[in-house]
Structure formats: C-alpha cells, structure tokens
Design a protein around this motif. Sequence first.
Motif, PDB file in Angstrom:
ATOM      1  N   UNK A   1      24.764  47.320  23.112  1.00 31.40           N
ATOM      2  CA  UNK A   1      25.472  46.037  23.161  1.00 31.40           C
ATOM      3  C   UNK A   1      26.837  46.271  23.800  1.00 31.40           C
ATOM      4  N   UNK A   2      27.207  45.389  24.708  1.00 29.91           N
ATOM      5  CA  UNK A   2      28.509  45.461  25.387  1.00 29.91           C
ATOM      6  C   UNK A   2      29.353  44.281  24.939  1.00 29.91           C
ATOM      7  N   UNK A   3      30.531  44.568  24.399  1.00 30.43           N
ATOM      8  CA  UNK A   3      31.472  43.530  23.989  1.00 30.43           C
ATOM      9  C   UNK A   3      32.591  43.472  25.019  1.00 30.43           C
ATOM     10  N   UNK A   4      32.757  42.305  25.655  1.00 26.25           N
ATOM     11  CA  UNK A   4      33.734  42.126  26.730  1.00 26.25           C
ATOM     12  C   UNK A   4      34.762  41.088  26.307  1.00 26.25           C
ATOM     13  N   UNK A   5      36.016  41.383  26.535  1.00 24.15           N
ATOM     14  CA  UNK A   5      37.079  40.456  26.140  1.00 24.15           C
ATOM     15  C   UNK A   5      37.097  39.210  27.002  1.00 24.15           C
ATOM     16  N   UNK A   6      36.780  39.356  28.279  1.00 25.51           N
ATOM     17  CA  UNK A   6      36.848  38.239  29.218  1.00 25.51           C
ATOM     18  C   UNK A   6      35.458  37.785  29.617  1.00 25.51           C
ATOM     19  N   UNK A   7      35.355  36.535  29.977  1.00 25.51           N
ATOM     20  CA  UNK A   7      34.095  36.025  30.499  1.00 25.51           C
ATOM     21  C   UNK A   7      33.834  36.625  31.868  1.00 25.51           C
ATOM     22  N   UNK A   8      32.569  36.822  32.246  1.00 26.82           N
ATOM     23  CA  UNK A   8      32.268  37.378  33.570  1.00 26.82           C
ATOM     24  C   UNK A   8      32.842  36.506  34.687  1.00 26.82           C
ATOM     25  N   UNK A   9      33.393  37.173  35.713  1.00 23.45           N
ATOM     26  CA  UNK A   9      33.949  36.464  36.873  1.00 23.45           C
ATOM     27  C   UNK A   9      33.040  36.700  38.072  1.00 23.45           C
ATOM     28  N   UNK A  10      32.619  35.630  38.705  1.00 23.96           N
ATOM     29  CA  UNK A  10      31.674  35.782  39.803  1.00 23.96           C
ATOM     30  C   UNK A  10      32.159  35.133  41.100  1.00 23.96           C
ATOM     31  N   UNK A  11      33.443  34.707  41.138  1.00 22.54           N
ATOM     32  CA  UNK A  11      33.948  34.105  42.356  1.00 22.54           C
ATOM     33  C   UNK A  11      34.190  35.174  43.414  1.00 22.54           C
ATOM     34  N   UNK A  12      34.052  34.841  44.700  1.00 18.20           N
ATOM     35  CA  UNK A  12      34.317  35.832  45.767  1.00 18.20           C
ATOM     36  C   UNK A  12      35.760  36.304  45.705  1.00 18.20           C
ATOM     37  N   UNK A  13      35.997  37.604  45.839  1.00 17.28           N
ATOM     38  CA  UNK A  13      37.363  38.133  45.754  1.00 17.28           C
ATOM     39  C   UNK A  13      38.169  37.840  47.013  1.00 17.28           C
ATOM     40  N   UNK A  14      39.481  37.607  46.866  1.00 18.41           N
ATOM     41  CA  UNK A  14      40.334  37.390  48.035  1.00 18.41           C
ATOM     42  C   UNK A  14      40.548  38.683  48.807  1.00 18.41           C
ATOM     43  N   UNK A  15      40.905  38.564  50.072  1.00 17.17           N
ATOM     44  CA  UNK A  15      41.035  39.736  50.936  1.00 17.17           C
ATOM     45  C   UNK A  15      42.420  40.359  50.869  1.00 17.17           C
ATOM     46  N   UNK A  16      43.446  39.556  50.652  1.00 15.65           N
ATOM     47  CA  UNK A  16      44.804  40.091  50.792  1.00 15.65           C
ATOM     48  C   UNK A  16      45.591  40.073  49.484  1.00 15.65           C
ATOM     49  N   UNK A  17      44.891  40.105  48.353  1.00 21.80           N
ATOM     50  CA  UNK A  17      45.612  40.109  47.074  1.00 21.80           C
ATOM     51  C   UNK A  17      44.939  41.086  46.119  1.00 21.80           C
ATOM     52  N   UNK A  18      44.830  42.328  46.568  1.00 22.60           N
ATOM     53  CA  UNK A  18      43.966  43.232  45.852  1.00 22.60           C
ATOM     54  C   UNK A  18      44.529  44.616  45.620  1.00 22.60           C
ATOM     55  N   UNK A  19      44.282  45.110  44.410  1.00 23.59           N
ATOM     56  CA  UNK A  19      44.462  46.524  44.126  1.00 23.59           C
ATOM     57  C   UNK A  19      43.257  47.253  44.708  1.00 23.59           C
ATOM     58  N   UNK A  20      43.513  48.369  45.366  1.00 23.89           N
ATOM     59  CA  UNK A  20      42.437  49.085  46.031  1.00 23.89           C
ATOM     60  C   UNK A  20      42.179  50.420  45.351  1.00 23.89           C
ATOM     61  N   UNK A  21      40.922  50.771  45.255  1.00 22.60           N
ATOM     62  CA  UNK A  21      40.497  52.014  44.628  1.00 22.60           C
ATOM     63  C   UNK A  21      40.093  53.019  45.685  1.00 22.60           C
ATOM     64  N   UNK A  22      40.436  54.285  45.457  1.00 22.16           N
ATOM     65  CA  UNK A  22      39.911  55.382  46.277  1.00 22.16           C
ATOM     66  C   UNK A  22      38.803  56.034  45.459  1.00 22.16           C
ATOM     67  N   UNK A  23      37.576  55.849  45.884  1.00 19.70           N
ATOM     68  CA  UNK A  23      36.421  56.345  45.156  1.00 19.70           C
ATOM     69  C   UNK A  23      35.993  57.686  45.727  1.00 19.70           C
ATOM     70  N   UNK A  24      35.945  58.708  44.869  1.00 16.09           N
ATOM     71  CA  UNK A  24      35.503  60.024  45.303  1.00 16.09           C
ATOM     72  C   UNK A  24      34.028  59.982  45.682  1.00 16.09           C
TER      73      UNK A  24
END
Length: 402
Positions: free
Chosen positions: A31-54
């Motif tokens: 069972x997964x308990x999540x504090x926030x409701x799932x978000x499914x809207x398309x993400x914006x292009x210029x307002x983002x934290x970016x991850x460097x994935x190994x």
Amino acid sequence: MTERTDILVIGGGLVGASLAIALDAAGCDATLVEAAAPKREPPPRYSERNLALARATVNGLRSLGVWPHAEAAATPIRRIHVSRVGEFGSARLDAAEAGVDAVGWTLPARELGHALQLRLDACTALRRRAPATVRALQPVEDGWLARIDDADGERELHARLLVGADGTASMVRDALGIEADTHDYAQTLFVCTVTPERPLRGCAYERFSDDGPVALLPLTDDRAGLVMTVAADEAERVSALDDEAYIALAQQRFGWRAGRLRQPGMRFAHPIRRAAARRVVGPRAVLVGNAAQTIHPIGAQGFNLGLRDALTLAECVIGAADPGDADLLHAYAERRAPDREGVMAMSHGLIRLACLPQPWLGPLRSLGLLSGALVPPLRDALVRHGMGFRGQPPRAVLEQVP
C-alpha cells in the motif's frame, strides 16, 4: 475496521513511487500512502527543477517500465567538465572513453514525476491512498499500525513492514526514534532553465568557486538547466534580482564556455542542509531516500542514491516469507552501507574542499582534478561511481541483468 497489508510505504515522492512500482511488478501486497493527489497535467518547459540521472538510475527506471514515459524529454550526458575559478586544473570525462553512449541523462523533475504517475496508474496489485494524511504510527507486536485520513475518512492500516519514504522531515524516522545528524551548509540553491548561446551538445559543466558550485546541464531543444549556489545571507538579495541582473550574476559565476546565457525561466530557491539518519532500519521498519539521507546537491546524487535504496529493498523483500524480518532488514542495511556512506562522504567532503577559499589549496585541487582525468584507474573509478555503480548495486540497475 483495520486493513492489513504486508508492506506500507509512507511517501509518494520519486523514491516512494519507484519502490511501490517495483513491489507491484512482483505482485507484492503493498500500500502506498501519498500526501498529495496525483498530478497528471503536462509539465511546463521553463519552470522546472532538473535532475541529472546516472546511467544506473536510467537502467533502473527502464526495468520499472517508467523510462518509456520519460525518455522523449531526457537529454543524454556524453561529457562532463569540472573546473574551479582561477585554477589551472580541470577534469573531463567522456562517455565514449568509457565505452557507453552516455554516462547519464538530464530530465526535468516534473517529467519524471509525470512518468511515475503514468506507470503507477498501470499498477494492478498496489493499493494507493491519495491524498492522505498520516495521523499516527504505532508499533504493534507483528508490525505497525498507521492511522490515516483520506477522502473516505479515517482508517487504520496494519503492516508487517513500514517503509519511510517521506522526505527529510520524516515522520517515520521520528516514530522509530532514529536521530539524524544534520549540517546547515549556510547555502541556498537556485535552479532555473536557460538557453545558452552555444548549445551544450551533451556536455554537463560543474564549476566551483569560493561562493559555491554552479552547474549547467544539457536539456532538450538546446536549453540548459542552471544550478547556482549562493551564500544563505545573499539569498534574499539574489531572489529579488530581475532576470537581467540574475543572468549577469550567473554569467559572472559560470563564465563564457557556453556563450551568453538567455531566457531564464522561473527560479526556485532551496536552502541546503544535510540530514543523515544514524540508522536506516528499525523493528519492522526501514528508511529510504531523503528520509534516510538528505545530501548536498553537488554531483546531483540525491535521487540516484534514493532509487538504489528503493530497488535494493525491493530485491530483498520480494519473495520473502516475512518482509519485516529483522535479519532481512539487517542484510539490507549492510548491503546499502558502502554506497550510502561513500556518496555521503563524497558530497560532504567535495563541497568543503572544492569551495574553501584558502589559496594554498589551489595547486592541490588542480592536481587532484588532473589526476582524476588522466590516471586510468582513478578515471575509471570516477566514471563508474558517477554512473551509479558502487558497492553491490541492485540487479535492476546493471547493464545486463544476470
């Protein structure tokens, strides 16, 4: 009425969601308990934290079926350039020399969150409670009892294994009575997206100075993720800068390797603090991700380390008669220790060494960078560790699963 589940994951962020997907794929009762409701809207292009994935992280996301939902928004990192202002040494690492197509990929964090949500939607065995608030956690003889509030009201969940994936200020860690060693770096991290005059073409830059590190990460459409650290007492002033003044500061700190920086997106500021749990397991409970260790963002190792936590834990509990068995959890902690301790020591030591202002350290730092780039055994170790292969990685992140 009390619901029973074998594994209860508290926290539906990037690490908690990844763990839940791995457990569902194996048919575990979770069972997964999540504090926030799932978000499914398309993400914006210029307002983002970016991850460097190994590279290991992307292998793991592929094994979970998440990467196909994110790959189109990802950009391969084929070269890494590390330098320090005013010193002669620099390190250049090349994926081709390591015999791979990329040492990692950059991806907007919300794109990864969106991909995880799409994959969670396809889970068949996993039970999700979202949005939900955990009101209390109580140890019982054969597990943990969690009291939560969700859209259907108050309910109790009984679990044989409790997993804390609930971030730096972890309620699960507090419930376990596990202390965390903390350190305030007195720094604030600013992130935004920019467009450099000269496209990065797969090169990621990390540049150190007395004021802290600055990174420029390649993104799609010739954009770049700008990551800049400033002293905490300067954060308010930097936040108040207009775009022109902010870009001028970033240009001064980073230099001109990518030409003029333009089109800054929305800025986000994050105070930088370290929090390392003194233990990662307790009676029928385990901590993963930021609940176990929140590290300095230098080298972008936070999520990469957390995903290896999640995938290793999944590997340990899948098929186990009792996922909360003390010996099993002890074996998990022992297996994770070299990777966890190595990354924490690297991030903490590097920020203190690379950004110290003492001039006499300059030649030593330069020689260290040059040695890391030119001495084959050191270079190979740096590349392997940078790609996320340290200690005994989970099978899901290996290039070829045995």
